[in-house]
Design a protein around this motif. Structure first.
Motif, short mmCIF file in Angstrom:
data_model
loop_
_atom_site.label_atom_id
_atom_site.label_comp_id
_atom_site.label_asym_id
_atom_site.label_seq_id
_atom_site.Cartn_x
_atom_site.Cartn_y
_atom_site.Cartn_z
N THR A 114 40.44 59.20 4.96
CA THR A 114 41.85 59.59 5.04
C THR A 114 42.07 60.38 6.32
N GLY A 115 43.34 60.55 6.69
CA GLY A 115 43.68 61.34 7.87
C GLY A 115 43.16 60.69 9.14
N LEU A 116 42.92 61.54 10.14
CA LEU A 116 42.43 61.04 11.43
C LEU A 116 41.09 60.33 11.30
N ALA A 117 40.30 60.73 10.30
CA ALA A 117 38.99 60.10 10.11
C ALA A 117 39.12 58.61 9.82
N TYR A 118 40.29 58.20 9.32
CA TYR A 118 40.47 56.77 9.01
C TYR A 118 40.41 55.90 10.25
N GLU A 178 51.26 57.63 8.20
CA GLU A 178 51.96 57.22 9.42
C GLU A 178 52.38 55.76 9.29
N LEU A 179 53.44 55.41 10.02
CA LEU A 179 53.84 54.00 10.06
C LEU A 179 52.77 53.19 10.80
N PRO A 180 52.35 52.05 10.26
CA PRO A 180 51.34 51.23 10.95
C PRO A 180 51.75 50.87 12.38
N SER A 181 53.02 50.59 12.61
CA SER A 181 53.46 50.19 13.94
C SER A 181 53.32 51.32 14.97
N ASP A 182 53.28 52.58 14.50
CA ASP A 182 53.14 53.70 15.43
C ASP A 182 51.72 53.89 15.93
N TYR A 203 47.19 49.68 5.66
CA TYR A 203 46.75 50.83 4.85
C TYR A 203 46.95 52.15 5.59
N THR A 204 47.30 52.09 6.87
CA THR A 204 47.52 53.30 7.65
C THR A 204 48.56 54.20 6.98
N ARG A 205 49.58 53.62 6.39
CA ARG A 205 50.63 54.41 5.73
C ARG A 205 50.04 55.26 4.60
N ARG A 230 21.25 28.05 5.36
CA ARG A 230 21.26 29.46 4.93
C ARG A 230 21.93 30.35 5.95
N ALA A 231 21.66 30.10 7.22
CA ALA A 231 22.30 30.89 8.28
C ALA A 231 23.81 30.69 8.25
N ALA A 232 24.25 29.47 7.96
CA ALA A 232 25.69 29.19 7.88
C ALA A 232 26.33 29.92 6.72
N LEU A 233 25.67 29.94 5.57
CA LEU A 233 26.21 30.65 4.41
C LEU A 233 26.33 32.14 4.70
N ALA A 234 25.28 32.72 5.30
CA ALA A 234 25.34 34.14 5.66
C ALA A 234 26.48 34.40 6.64
N THR A 235 26.65 33.50 7.60
CA THR A 235 27.69 33.67 8.61
C THR A 235 29.08 33.64 7.99
N ILE A 236 29.34 32.68 7.11
CA ILE A 236 30.66 32.57 6.49
C ILE A 236 31.01 33.86 5.74
N LEU A 237 30.05 34.41 5.02
CA LEU A 237 30.31 35.63 4.25
C LEU A 237 30.48 36.85 5.16
N ILE A 238 29.67 36.93 6.20
CA ILE A 238 29.76 38.07 7.12
C ILE A 238 31.02 37.99 7.96
N TYR A 239 31.58 36.80 8.10
CA TYR A 239 32.82 36.62 8.87
C TYR A 239 34.06 37.05 8.08
N SER A 240 33.93 37.60 6.89
CA SER A 240 35.11 37.92 6.08
C SER A 240 35.91 39.14 6.58
N PRO A 241 35.30 40.18 7.19
CA PRO A 241 36.12 41.34 7.61
C PRO A 241 37.27 41.03 8.57
N PRO A 242 37.14 40.09 9.52
CA PRO A 242 38.31 39.81 10.36
C PRO A 242 39.54 39.39 9.55
N LEU A 243 39.32 38.81 8.38
CA LEU A 243 40.45 38.42 7.54
C LEU A 243 41.04 39.60 6.79
N CYS A 244 40.39 40.76 6.88
CA CYS A 244 40.87 41.97 6.20
C CYS A 244 41.49 42.96 7.19
N VAL A 245 41.51 42.63 8.47
CA VAL A 245 42.03 43.56 9.49
C VAL A 245 43.49 43.89 9.24
#
Length: 277
Positions: free
Chosen positions: A172-176, A117-121, A110-112, A89-104
């Motif tokens: 949106t904006g600086l709050a992002y 703004e350009l993401p590279s800036d 999405y900065t644009r 169960r701990a492993a299943l929870a971990t796999i699911l909670i580990y998903s945000p790094p794949l969304c970075v």
């Protein structure tokens, strides 16, 4: 210290990409793609130093029981790990909670749409915020763990991992930019998930279970394909902003499911008794 160095390095990297950092112009940067190539080449230097230092490590020989486990084979070790209902169960929870790094990557792209703004800036400023917040959060989460129980750290970081994509969907904006601060703190789930699993492990199983826990990140890797595909397909069907938000909401759904599983775990897991005891 690691996140502090990463935050400092991010500001230096921004100078390599744009020629300035924190409002100071430090020179004329190389043109694309030479600026990124130079950045990647510079990153190899500390990694090579770390590799050289790691080559000097001396690991104590494991006890006889641990040696027997390590010689049992890779799949036998995995079977022993996932054969424990609590660890499963701990492993299943971990796999699911580990998903945000794949969304970075989607957070950055999405900065644009979110900031115009350009993401590279801004990518390295975002990285500096991410790791700077991670350093502060590490102290606070360590205090939380010391004062409470092993599950608290997993739930706290998982909650932050849930908040980051939800916040990114609407900010949106600086709050992002706060998206990267929230995510940076939640990224410490990579510390508190192993901590929980080791707290539930017999001493002779610690090496095996820690190795198995590290494999869980690989099990989460396909989520990156899912998030990228969602951003592409929904973005082409509607607009790029909708595509990114769809990936964020999917990420939040996965983390939320992981937190529901984590809530079923005991706060203070008791180590199973050794065989034959």
């Amino acid at each position: 210290m690691g996140p502090i160095l990463a935050a400092t390095g991010s500001l230096g990297s921004q100078a390599l990409l744009t020629g300035g950092t924190l409002g100071f112009q430090v020179g004329t940067p190389p043109s694309f793609p030479q600026n990124f190539a130079l950045l990647f080449a510079a990153a190899t230097v500390p990694m090579l130093v770390a590799a050289a230092l790691a080559s000097l490590f001396v690991l104590p020989a494991p006890a006889a029981a641990a040696r027997a486990v390590s010689h049992a084979g890779f799949f036998t070790g995995l079977a022993g790990f996932f054969g424990d209902p609590l660890l499963r169960r701990a492993a299943l929870a971990t796999i699911l909670i580990y998903s945000p790094p794949l969304c970075v990557a989607n957070f950055t792209l999405y900065t644009r749409e979110a900031m115009g703004e350009l993401p590279s800036d801004l990518v390295m400023y975002q990285s500096a915020l991410r790791f700077g917040t991670k350093a502060v959060a590490g102290l606070l989460l360590g205090w939380l763990l010391a004062k409470t129980h092993p599950l608290a750290g997993l739930l706290a970081t998982g909650g932050l991992c849930l908040t980051a994509p939800l916040y990114a969907t609407w900010a949106t904006g600086l709050a992002y930019l706060a998206t990267f601060q929230i995510y940076g703190a939640g990224e410490l789930s990579g510390v508190y998930s192993p901590n929980y699993i080791l707290a539930a492990s017999r001493p002779q199983d610690i090496r095996r279970n820690l190795a198995c826990e590290k494999i869980l990140a690989a099990a989460a890797a396909p989520f990156g394909l899912l998030f990228g595909r969602l951003a592409d397909v929904v973005g082409r069907t509607f607009d790029p902003s909708a595509g990114f938000r769809a990936s964020f909401l999917t990420c939040a759904a996965l983390v939320g499911t992981g937190l529901l599983v984590a809530r079923t775990l005991p706060r203070r897991p008791s180590r199973p008794s050794p065989p034959g005891s």
